[in-house]
Design an enzyme around this catalytic site. Structure first.
Site, PDB file in Angstrom:
ATOM      1  N   PHE A   1       0.850  -1.192   0.000  1.00 31.85           N
ATOM      2  CA  PHE A   1       0.000   0.000   0.000  1.00 31.85           C
ATOM      3  C   PHE A   1       0.889   1.246   0.000  1.00 31.85           C
ATOM      4  O   PHE A   1       1.897   1.290   0.694  1.00 31.85           O
ATOM      5  CB  PHE A   1      -0.918  -0.003   1.227  1.00 31.85           C
TER       6      PHE A   1
ATOM      7  N   MET B   1      -0.951  -2.191   8.755  1.00 30.17           N
ATOM      8  CA  MET B   1      -1.523  -2.930   9.888  1.00 30.17           C
ATOM      9  C   MET B   1      -1.088  -4.395   9.886  1.00 30.17           C
ATOM     10  O   MET B   1      -0.951  -5.005  10.945  1.00 30.17           O
ATOM     11  CB  MET B   1      -3.053  -2.832   9.883  1.00 30.17           C
ATOM     12  N   GLU B   2      -0.857  -4.950   8.710  1.00 33.64           N
ATOM     13  CA  GLU B   2      -0.421  -6.341   8.620  1.00 33.64           C
ATOM     14  C   GLU B   2       1.007  -6.527   9.128  1.00 33.64           C
ATOM     15  O   GLU B   2       1.452  -7.647   9.360  1.00 33.64           O
ATOM     16  CB  GLU B   2      -0.564  -6.853   7.182  1.00 33.64           C
TER      17      GLU B   2
ATOM     18  N   ALA C   1       4.149   3.810   4.753  1.00 32.75           N
ATOM     19  CA  ALA C   1       3.756   5.201   4.543  1.00 32.75           C
ATOM     20  C   ALA C   1       2.274   5.314   4.853  1.00 32.75           C
ATOM     21  O   ALA C   1       1.442   4.788   4.118  1.00 32.75           O
ATOM     22  CB  ALA C   1       4.045   5.638   3.113  1.00 32.75           C
TER      23      ALA C   1
ATOM     24  N   ILE D   1      -0.518   7.963   5.148  1.00 31.82           N
ATOM     25  CA  ILE D   1      -0.764   9.344   4.732  1.00 31.82           C
ATOM     26  C   ILE D   1      -2.176   9.742   5.151  1.00 31.82           C
ATOM     27  O   ILE D   1      -3.138   9.021   4.880  1.00 31.82           O
ATOM     28  CB  ILE D   1      -0.576   9.486   3.206  1.00 31.82           C
TER      29      ILE D   1
ATOM     30  N   THR E   1     -10.589  10.546   6.791  1.00 33.39           N
ATOM     31  CA  THR E   1     -11.229   9.834   7.902  1.00 33.39           C
ATOM     32  C   THR E   1     -10.244   9.607   9.041  1.00 33.39           C
ATOM     33  O   THR E   1      -9.055   9.893   8.935  1.00 33.39           O
ATOM     34  CB  THR E   1     -11.771   8.466   7.437  1.00 33.39           C
TER      35      THR E   1
ATOM     36  N   HIS F   1      -9.117   6.864  10.014  1.00 33.73           N
ATOM     37  CA  HIS F   1      -8.313   5.665   9.752  1.00 33.73           C
ATOM     38  C   HIS F   1      -6.817   5.928   9.909  1.00 33.73           C
ATOM     39  O   HIS F   1      -6.083   5.090  10.444  1.00 33.73           O
ATOM     40  CB  HIS F   1      -8.620   5.148   8.341  1.00 33.73           C
TER      41      HIS F   1
ATOM     42  N   PHE G   1      11.560   1.277  13.566  1.00 29.53           N
ATOM     43  CA  PHE G   1      10.337   1.887  13.049  1.00 29.53           C
ATOM     44  C   PHE G   1      10.680   2.830  11.907  1.00 29.53           C
ATOM     45  O   PHE G   1      11.228   3.908  12.127  1.00 29.53           O
ATOM     46  CB  PHE G   1       9.640   2.648  14.189  1.00 29.53           C
TER      47      PHE G   1
ATOM     48  N   ARG H   1      10.465  12.383   2.138  1.00 33.17           N
ATOM     49  CA  ARG H   1      11.168  11.593   3.149  1.00 33.17           C
ATOM     50  C   ARG H   1      11.615  10.224   2.621  1.00 33.17           C
ATOM     51  O   ARG H   1      12.296   9.482   3.311  1.00 33.17           O
ATOM     52  CB  ARG H   1      10.282  11.436   4.383  1.00 33.17           C
TER      53      ARG H   1
END
Length: 165
Positions: free
Chosen positions: A22, A57-58, A80, A82, A86, A88, A113, A127
């Site tokens: 993603f 999240m995975e 990333a 972004i 919402t 989320h 991280f 970045r």
């Protein structure tokens, strides 16, 4: 006084890099930077494991599985996240950050991280090598240093304390 620190020698280190598909426009550049940093500092191709996942999240599941295997000297998680319209963004950014912190407190293997949390795609691209350096490269440097610190802490602190006391 004893000072213990890591260094940037990657020879012999086994490093995993977890990277989501993603936001691939950004994450592929972060991965390029991380691989460049690892290889420039002596980590060989056969000692690098790249794990591609659907989204950030995975990474939580994937990090737990890699920690359970226990074969790596350090793990880098890239991504990333972004900001959108919402809530989320907040959920993903907070949960991945909390998970990495929790794993670092309970595991013997350092997790670095390297997840960007930005307001815009432009900020993320900057970045990931466009203007502000490449955070993937920086994460690779931290992973090498922390993997070496882990080894030195065991050798210089643990062994001297257990032998001397």
């Amino acid at each position: 006084m004893k000072v213990v620190q890591g260094d940037y020698r990657g020879e012999g280190l086994k490093i995993a890099v977890v990277v989501p598909r993603f936001n691939d426009l950004v994450t592929s550049k972060l991965l390029e930077g991380a691989l460049d940093g690892l290889k420039r500092h002596g980590v060989s191709d056969e000692n690098i494991t790249v794990v591609r996942i659907p989204g950030s999240m995975e990474a939580i599941y994937t990090l737990k599985r890699l920690l359970d295997l226990g074969v790596h000297d350090a793990i880098i998680v890239l991504g990333a996240v972004i900001r959108g319209e919402t809530y989320h963004f907040n959920v993903v950014a907070n949960e991945i950050g909390k998970a990495v912190a929790q794993f670092n407190m309970t595991s013997d293997i350092p997790i670095v991280f390297g997840v960007l949390t930005t307001d815009t795609l432009e900020q993320a691209l900057n970045r990931a090598g466009a203007k502000s350096g490449n955070k993937g490269f920086e994460a690779a440097m931290v992973a090498i240093e922390m993997a070496n610190l882990r080894k030195r802490l065991r050798r210089d602190v643990f062994e001297s304390d257990s032998n001397g006391r």
